[in-house]
Design an enzyme around this catalytic site. Structure first.
Site, PDB file in Angstrom:
ATOM      1  CB  THR A 171     -56.593 -20.621  26.560  1.00  0.00           C
ATOM      2  OG1 THR A 171     -57.601 -20.686  27.576  1.00  0.00           O
ATOM      3  CG2 THR A 171     -56.383 -22.036  26.016  1.00  0.00           C
ATOM      4  CG  ASP A 221     -58.141 -19.899   6.195  1.00  0.00           C
ATOM      5  OD1 ASP A 221     -57.333 -20.581   6.866  1.00  0.00           O
ATOM      6  OD2 ASP A 221     -59.367 -19.895   6.397  1.00  0.00           O
ATOM      7  CE1 TYR A 251     -59.485 -21.789  22.627  1.00  0.00           C
ATOM      8  CE2 TYR A 251     -60.076 -21.839  24.950  1.00  0.00           C
ATOM      9  CZ  TYR A 251     -59.461 -21.208  23.879  1.00  0.00           C
ATOM     10  OH  TYR A 251     -58.819 -20.012  24.075  1.00  0.00           O
TER      11      TYR A 251
END
Length: 322
Positions: free
Chosen positions: A115, A49, A139
């Site tokens: 993004t 992780d 997000y």
């Protein structure tokens, strides 16, 4: 060696498939949304992780890592609204842990998969890198926060980075070995193809009264292999010192409407879709299209695969499960 965090996921696995032709690759993935079968056998794989220093430290101590490419974010807009903690913890806090360990081990080259959701609802028809960033969901906000962290880390610690902003990655690898495999699936092209394979009863079109040529929303779709190639060119620009801190949009610069995408899916598959017209969804802008002129002018990259090629590659991959 290049560390690819999230290399078992959709975009990460396609990047690895191209990158192993040029570099030694190490994948770190906790397999929360990634898939073991998507891992390229030519890469070294470590299950772990990015938010756990105990997973990261041994990797950076053992391997001669010269750059990190980060794809290990959660990316469902609706889920981010329902569970913002999950998004800020993984996308921001865990990324901070990764950056901390990188700097500890003097690794100072970072490629960040961002993004175009960082722009929110833009006023311009074509989004430029200097367009206002005003994300409308956790997000998009989580990605923008990391971008701002990178700016500060570059100035304070000499961390070099390239941020790549894009909307709709689509398609599958030409080999047919890997493709788009999300659960739940929320992206338009795989939803249509799943419907045409009989896995869904219909495909919904949310709004037909937008101020576009056919009344449906226009979005920027880009083949996942084109994306992978952009990431590699950005990496090379960092490694050879041409770039130190840069942000680029990745898009086709044209955009395709929902109706165009459905019709192209029908053409490629030679199957007819059962289309259900539905009300607009809140927060859906009429047009989201990014300009990639900057990365073309500076690094020579542009999207070369068109919508039919995107859908054709995805169809070949989806049909394997038919």
């Amino acid at each position: 060696m290049i560390l690819v965090v999230g290399g078992a996921g959709y975009i990460g696995s396609h990047l690895v498939k191209e990158l192993v032709e040029k570099e030694e690759v190490l994948i770190l993935d906790n397999l929360t949304t990634g898939h073991v079968e998507a891992i390229d056998s030519r890469a070294v794989f470590v299950e772990g992780d990015l938010g756990n220093e105990e997973d990261l430290d041994p990797i950076f101590s053992k391997y001669p890592i010269k750059a990190v490419m980060h794809f290990a974010a959660f990316s469902l807009v609706g889920e981010s609204v329902q569970d913002p903690y999950k998004y800020y913890e993984n996308n921001v806090a865990n990324t901070l842990t990764l950056l901390k360990v990188m700097l500890k081990h003097k690794v100072k080259n970072f490629i960040f998969s961002s993004t175009a959701a960082t722009y929110g609802i833009p006023e311009e028809e074509i989004i430029l890198e200097n367009s206002i960033t005003s994300p409308i969901n956790p997000y998009g906000k989580s990605k923008l926060i990391v971008e701002q962290i990178l700016t500060d880390f570059h100035q304070a610690y000499g961390l070099n980075y390239v941020v790549l902003r894009y909307f709709n990655a689509a398609g599958a690898h030409i080999s047919g070995e890997i493709g788009e495999n999300h659960d739940p699936e929320t992206h338009l092209i795989p939803l249509i193809l799943q419907h045409l394979l009989g896995e869904r009863d219909s495909i919904s079109v949310f709004g037909t009264d937008y101020p576009t040529a056919d009344g449906t929303c226009i979005r920027d779709y880009i083949h996942v292999t084109d994306l992978a190639e952009a990431h590699i060119q950005a990496l090379e620009a960092l490694l050879d010192g041409r770039k130190e801190a840069e942000t680029y949009n990745l898009g086709n610069g044209l955009g395709y409407s929902v109706k165009e995408v459905i019709e192209t899916c029908e053409k490629v598959t030679e199957r007819k879709a059962n289309v259900v017209l539905a009300e607009r969804r809140a927060g859906d802008p009429a047009r989201l299209v990014a300009s990639s002129d900057k990365i073309f002018n500076e690094l020579g990259w542009k999207a070369v695969r068109n919508l039919e090629e995107i859908i054709g590659s995805a169809w070949e991959w989806h049909k394997k499960g038919e």
